[in-house]
Design a protein around this motif. Structure first.
Motif, mmCIF file in Angstrom:
data_model
loop_
_atom_site.group_PDB
_atom_site.id
_atom_site.type_symbol
_atom_site.label_atom_id
_atom_site.label_comp_id
_atom_site.label_asym_id
_atom_site.label_seq_id
_atom_site.Cartn_x
_atom_site.Cartn_y
_atom_site.Cartn_z
ATOM 1 N N VAL A 286 0.849 -1.198 0.000
ATOM 2 C CA VAL A 286 0.000 0.000 0.000
ATOM 3 C C VAL A 286 0.885 1.250 0.000
ATOM 4 C CG1 VAL A 286 -1.823 1.221 1.246
ATOM 5 C CG2 VAL A 286 -1.724 -1.281 1.345
ATOM 6 N N LYS A 287 0.810 2.036 -1.055
ATOM 7 C CA LYS A 287 1.637 3.258 -1.151
ATOM 8 C C LYS A 287 0.989 4.380 -0.329
ATOM 9 C CE LYS A 287 4.663 1.697 -4.243
ATOM 10 N NZ LYS A 287 4.383 1.253 -5.576
ATOM 11 N N SER A 288 1.809 5.346 0.076
ATOM 12 C CA SER A 288 1.276 6.525 0.786
ATOM 13 C C SER A 288 1.529 7.763 -0.062
ATOM 14 C CB SER A 288 1.982 6.715 2.132
ATOM 15 O OG SER A 288 1.853 5.566 2.923
ATOM 16 N N ARG A 289 0.785 8.831 0.240
ATOM 17 C CA ARG A 289 0.948 10.061 -0.520
ATOM 18 C C ARG A 289 2.337 10.660 -0.284
ATOM 19 N NH1 ARG A 289 -0.889 15.050 0.345
ATOM 20 N NH2 ARG A 289 -1.731 14.475 2.370
ATOM 21 N N LYS A 290 2.744 10.668 1.006
ATOM 22 C CA LYS A 290 4.067 11.234 1.331
ATOM 23 C C LYS A 290 5.108 10.121 1.348
ATOM 24 C CE LYS A 290 2.744 14.397 4.874
ATOM 25 N NZ LYS A 290 3.131 14.765 6.188
ATOM 26 N N THR A 291 6.328 10.461 0.915
ATOM 27 C CA THR A 291 7.412 9.467 0.921
ATOM 28 C C THR A 291 8.703 10.093 1.459
ATOM 29 O OG1 THR A 291 8.047 10.077 -1.326
ATOM 30 C CG2 THR A 291 6.531 8.209 -1.105
ATOM 31 N N TYR A 292 9.672 9.251 1.734
ATOM 32 C CA TYR A 292 11.014 9.747 2.093
ATOM 33 C C TYR A 292 12.065 8.772 1.566
ATOM 34 C CZ TYR A 292 11.447 6.301 5.874
ATOM 35 O OH TYR A 292 11.554 5.144 6.581
ATOM 36 N N LYS A 293 13.290 9.278 1.474
ATOM 37 C CA LYS A 293 14.369 8.465 0.901
ATOM 38 C C LYS A 293 15.206 7.825 2.003
ATOM 39 C CE LYS A 293 14.991 11.311 -3.209
ATOM 40 N NZ LYS A 293 14.727 12.731 -3.162
ATOM 41 N N SER A 294 15.529 6.553 1.795
ATOM 42 C CA SER A 294 16.495 5.920 2.693
ATOM 43 C C SER A 294 17.840 5.905 1.980
ATOM 44 C CB SER A 294 16.069 4.495 3.034
ATOM 45 O OG SER A 294 17.076 3.894 3.816
ATOM 46 N N ARG A 295 18.874 6.371 2.683
ATOM 47 C CA ARG A 295 20.186 6.514 2.050
ATOM 48 C C ARG A 295 21.196 5.532 2.618
ATOM 49 N NH1 ARG A 295 20.511 11.436 -0.668
ATOM 50 N NH2 ARG A 295 18.634 12.672 -0.355
ATOM 51 N N ASN A 296 22.186 5.226 1.804
ATOM 52 C CA ASN A 296 23.345 4.466 2.241
ATOM 53 C C ASN A 296 24.061 5.304 3.310
ATOM 54 O OD1 ASN A 296 25.987 3.519 2.423
ATOM 55 N ND2 ASN A 296 26.099 2.955 0.256
ATOM 56 N N SER A 297 24.188 4.785 4.523
ATOM 57 C CA SER A 297 24.791 5.574 5.616
ATOM 58 C C SER A 297 26.230 5.956 5.337
ATOM 59 C CB SER A 297 24.764 4.771 6.916
ATOM 60 O OG SER A 297 23.471 4.647 7.374
ATOM 61 N N ILE B 60 7.480 -0.912 17.768
ATOM 62 C CA ILE B 60 8.317 0.170 17.217
ATOM 63 C C ILE B 60 9.761 -0.135 17.599
ATOM 64 C CG2 ILE B 60 8.877 2.628 17.317
ATOM 65 C CD1 ILE B 60 6.010 3.295 17.808
ATOM 66 N N THR B 61 10.665 -0.032 16.630
ATOM 67 C CA THR B 61 12.061 -0.378 16.907
ATOM 68 C C THR B 61 13.011 0.720 16.435
ATOM 69 O OG1 THR B 61 11.974 -1.618 14.847
ATOM 70 C CG2 THR B 61 11.831 -2.897 16.881
ATOM 71 N N ALA B 62 14.246 0.684 17.002
ATOM 72 C CA ALA B 62 15.324 1.588 16.586
ATOM 73 C C ALA B 62 16.057 0.976 15.388
ATOM 74 C CB ALA B 62 16.284 1.803 17.757
ATOM 75 N N GLY B 63 16.933 1.775 14.764
ATOM 76 C CA GLY B 63 17.550 1.329 13.515
ATOM 77 C C GLY B 63 18.912 0.681 13.658
ATOM 78 N N ASN B 64 19.471 0.628 14.886
ATOM 79 C CA ASN B 64 20.861 0.159 14.992
ATOM 80 C C ASN B 64 20.998 -1.361 14.943
ATOM 81 O OD1 ASN B 64 19.656 -0.083 17.502
ATOM 82 N ND2 ASN B 64 21.528 0.340 18.628
ATOM 83 N N GLU C 170 12.808 4.780 10.910
ATOM 84 C CA GLU C 170 12.931 5.468 9.617
ATOM 85 C C GLU C 170 14.367 5.379 9.090
ATOM 86 O OE1 GLU C 170 12.240 6.561 12.611
ATOM 87 O OE2 GLU C 170 12.376 8.733 12.802
ATOM 88 N N ASP C 171 15.296 4.907 9.959
ATOM 89 C CA ASP C 171 16.699 4.795 9.557
ATOM 90 C C ASP C 171 16.996 3.497 8.812
ATOM 91 O OD1 ASP C 171 17.077 7.168 10.962
ATOM 92 O OD2 ASP C 171 17.552 6.110 12.818
ATOM 93 N N SER C 172 16.089 2.534 8.818
ATOM 94 C CA SER C 172 16.403 1.237 8.198
ATOM 95 C C SER C 172 15.175 0.613 7.519
ATOM 96 C CB SER C 172 16.932 0.274 9.267
ATOM 97 O OG SER C 172 16.013 0.201 10.337
ATOM 98 N N PRO C 173 14.440 1.384 6.686
ATOM 99 C CA PRO C 173 13.217 0.827 6.101
ATOM 100 C C PRO C 173 13.476 -0.300 5.090
ATOM 101 C CG PRO C 173 13.707 2.970 5.143
ATOM 102 C CD PRO C 173 14.663 2.780 6.284
ATOM 103 N N ALA C 174 14.554 -0.202 4.314
ATOM 104 C CA ALA C 174 14.782 -1.227 3.284
ATOM 105 C C ALA C 174 15.060 -2.583 3.928
ATOM 106 C CB ALA C 174 15.949 -0.809 2.390
ATOM 107 N N THR C 175 15.887 -2.574 4.959
ATOM 108 C CA THR C 175 16.202 -3.824 5.660
ATOM 109 C C THR C 175 14.924 -4.405 6.278
ATOM 110 O OG1 THR C 175 18.328 -2.821 6.173
ATOM 111 C CG2 THR C 175 17.778 -4.829 7.364
ATOM 112 N N ILE D 209 24.833 6.481 11.779
ATOM 113 C CA ILE D 209 23.677 5.984 11.023
ATOM 114 C C ILE D 209 23.164 7.107 10.112
ATOM 115 C CG2 ILE D 209 21.323 5.066 11.200
ATOM 116 C CD1 ILE D 209 22.190 3.877 13.956
ATOM 117 N N ASN D 210 23.155 8.333 10.643
ATOM 118 C CA ASN D 210 22.835 9.502 9.817
ATOM 119 C C ASN D 210 23.234 10.784 10.555
ATOM 120 O OD1 ASN D 210 20.750 10.111 11.647
ATOM 121 N ND2 ASN D 210 19.296 8.863 10.506
ATOM 122 N N GLU D 211 22.905 11.902 9.967
ATOM 123 C CA GLU D 211 23.346 13.204 10.503
ATOM 124 C C GLU D 211 22.819 13.448 11.923
ATOM 125 O OE1 GLU D 211 22.387 16.420 7.917
ATOM 126 O OE2 GLU D 211 23.581 17.885 9.048
#
Ligand code: NAD
Length: 520
Positions: free
Chosen positions: A14-25, A146-150, A176-181, A330-332
């Motif tokens: 199910v797609k959402s209207r808003k999206t965000y990008k996951s980047r290679n850390s 709900i989980t952390a990304g580390n 939000e730091d690890s959605p692809a995984t 992990i990110n900025e």
């Protein structure tokens, strides 16, 4: 062009209207994927799907649910390397550590696969004839996670696997730091044969986003149990909301873990353990060491060897160099939070032994390899002359930094170790049996190591903390089952009449007392 992915709700993407990008850390220009920001209506739909699926999943025999957990283990084993490469790319930990992250999930599947054939209750004698007492473990219902990304595979698996095995259904909002995984992990779990709606995945941020919407579902009556891994501040909020709904959430929170080095320690072993605990994963583990508490007679020797070892640390992109100790933040956000402690140290008067903020082209340690400006990297940072009242002693910094704290003897070491508001992990290096005993008997922590680092966990041991690190719930091993089930006591009466406990019970009366003194 990066691909767009959807939430996984009731077996559908199910797609959402808003999206965000996951980047290679490690290389911020590389986009791993584009992920949705689930709306509140989508999170609600996921919770409703889980509620509907609970009716049949909770009645599926536990050994069959266990077999399905076994299938997940097979799928994870098959994809162990590809999932680990993805994890390393997205989150920035080394490939070796990523393999360990996935292996932890596989071990959890092995453990719980056979638990489906146990999940024991008890048969208990009744105090009345023709009556039997029995206890059953029952699932709680819909679990919000709900989980952390580390630890993007191991930590969610610690929750998802036992929750499914015991018959619950799930809505998971990963970091939000690890959605692809997380997406890949859920796809493997669905492949194993999970019916639609049993495991739902919604993406997005925390505050005023999918995370908060999922917590709102507790008040809406769609969530029966919450399981959270992340910061203490967010954990407290969940605890309050769950509490007013008379629920007992699983809360696995932050840490500021002490590592003690006593005067008789094997210094080489202690330095190796301290280095790994301080800088492994770039200090971005809940079990990373926060303070190294060193006994005065070995302080100078330990400091010299530790700083020498830190200077030799190799740092860089773990996707390109497989022998680095740690990679990027992990990110900025994690970098900026870490950087603040340089100001705290200045204000409180700590002495900088090694380290110099962000690693850049013109400011890099000898051991740095590659392009430091492709992402956010931090110097391994070591402070001394830190006392227990310093902000950097008390606060979880979650990055490559450590304080050396000098004490004199085991009593002072224990006082310093217990003077933080956290209590997750802890370690002592000593060969003195009595000091090791004092440590394990008095340390305020959920997990402790003797002559090993503060980090590391095995899938069949209880994981969790005390004080600000959690509410006493445990992940892993048999203990976690208590967090996803309630006990149901049954009175089964075949006497054909009303029997009242304590009132209709025919207690046997004692006979005359035996008096040994007057017997012979
Ligand atoms: P965080 O609490 O900011 O975020 C963790 C998760 O909570 C994310 O999925 C995030 O989206 C969500 N979230 C954030 N704010 C929210 C809100 N207001 N409402 C609902 N959801 C919200 O933590 P972080 O900084 O991303 O992760 C690091 C923290 O996690 C550290 O404190 C670390 O010690 C802890 N951690 C603990 C364990 C453990 O087992 N004890 C394991 C790993 C990480």
């Amino acid at each position: 062009m990066a691909k767009k992915y959807g939430n996984l709700i009731n077996g559908e993407e199910v797609k959402s209207r808003k999206t965000y990008k996951s980047r290679n850390s490690s290389e911020l220009a590389d986009i791993v994927g584009i992920f949705p920001e689930a709306s509140k209506a989508q999170v609600r739909a996921a919770a409703q799907a889980a509620k509907d699926a609970f009716k049949t999943w909770s009645k599926t025999p536990a050994p069959i649910r266990g077999d399905l957990i076994g299938n997940i283990g097979v799928a994870l084993t098959r994809e162990k390397e590809s999932l680990s490469r993805l994890l390393s790319r997205e989150m920035g930990k080394t490939y070796k550590e990523a393999l360990g992250d996935v292996q932890e999930a596989i071990d959890t599947c092995h453990f719980f696969q056979s638990e489906g054939r146990r999940l024991y209750g008890q048969t208990v004698p009744s105090e009345m004839p023709n009556k039997e007492l029995l206890t059953y473990r029952r699932p709680l219902g819909v679990v919000g996670i709900i989980t952390a990304g580390n630890f993007p595979v191991a930590v969610p698996a610690w929750k998802i696997i036992p929750a499914l095995l015991t018959g619950n259904t799930i809505v998971w909002k990963p970091s939000e730091d690890s959605p692809a995984t997380s997406y890949a992990l859920v796809k493997l779990m669905l492949e194993a044969g999970l019916p639609d709606g049993v495991l739902n995945l919604v993406f997005g941020g925390g505050a005023k986003a999918a995370g908060e919407y999922l917590i709102d579902m507790i008040d809406e009556g769609l969530i029966d149990k919450f399981a959270f891994t992340g910061s203490t501040a967010v954990g407290r909020k969940i605890g309050e909301i769950a509490g007013r709904n008379l629920q007992h959430p699983t809360l696995e929170l932050g840490g500021k873990n002490p590592l003690i080095v006593m005067r008789d320690a094997d210094i080489e072993n202690a330095v190796a353990g301290a280095l790994w605990a301080s800088f492994g994963t770039g200090g971005q583990r809940c079990t990373s060491a926060g303070n190294i508490i060193v006994d005065a007679p070995v302080y100078t020797e330990f400091k010299k060897e530790f700083v020498k070892a830190a200077k030799a640390v190799k740092i860089g992109d773990p996707n390109k160099y497989d022998d680095v100790l740690y990679g990027p933040f992990i990110n900025e956000r994690f970098y900026e939070n870490w950087l603040k402690h340089y100001d705290w140290a200045k204000k409180d008067g700590a002495k900088l032994l090694y380290g110099n903020g962000r690693i850049t082209k013109d400011n890099k340690p000898k051991g740095f390899v590659g392009d430091p400006e492709a992402a956010f990297y931090g110097w391994p940072t070591i402070w001394e002359k830190v006392t227990t009242d310093f902000k950097q002693f008390q606060t979880e910094i979650f990055g490559p930094t450590i304080n050396l704290v000098k004490v004199n003897g085991i009593a002072e070491a224990m006082e310093a170790a217990n003077s933080v508001d956290y209590g997750l992990s802890s370690a002592i290096y000593t060969n003195n049996r009595e000091w090791a005993f004092i440590f394990k008997d008095n340390i305020e922590a959920g997990m402790s190591s003797i002559n090993n680092s503060t980090t590391g966990a095995e899938a069949h041991m209880p994981f969790g903390g005390v004080k600000g690190s959690g509410n006493g719930t445990r992940e892993s091993g048999i203990w976690v089952i208590d967090n996803y089930t309630y006990w149901h006591g049954i009175n089964d009466d075949v006497s054909g009449k009303l029997q009242l406990a304590q009132m209709d019970t025919e207690y046997i009366e004692a006979k005359d007392e035996v008096d040994i003194d007057n017997m012979f």
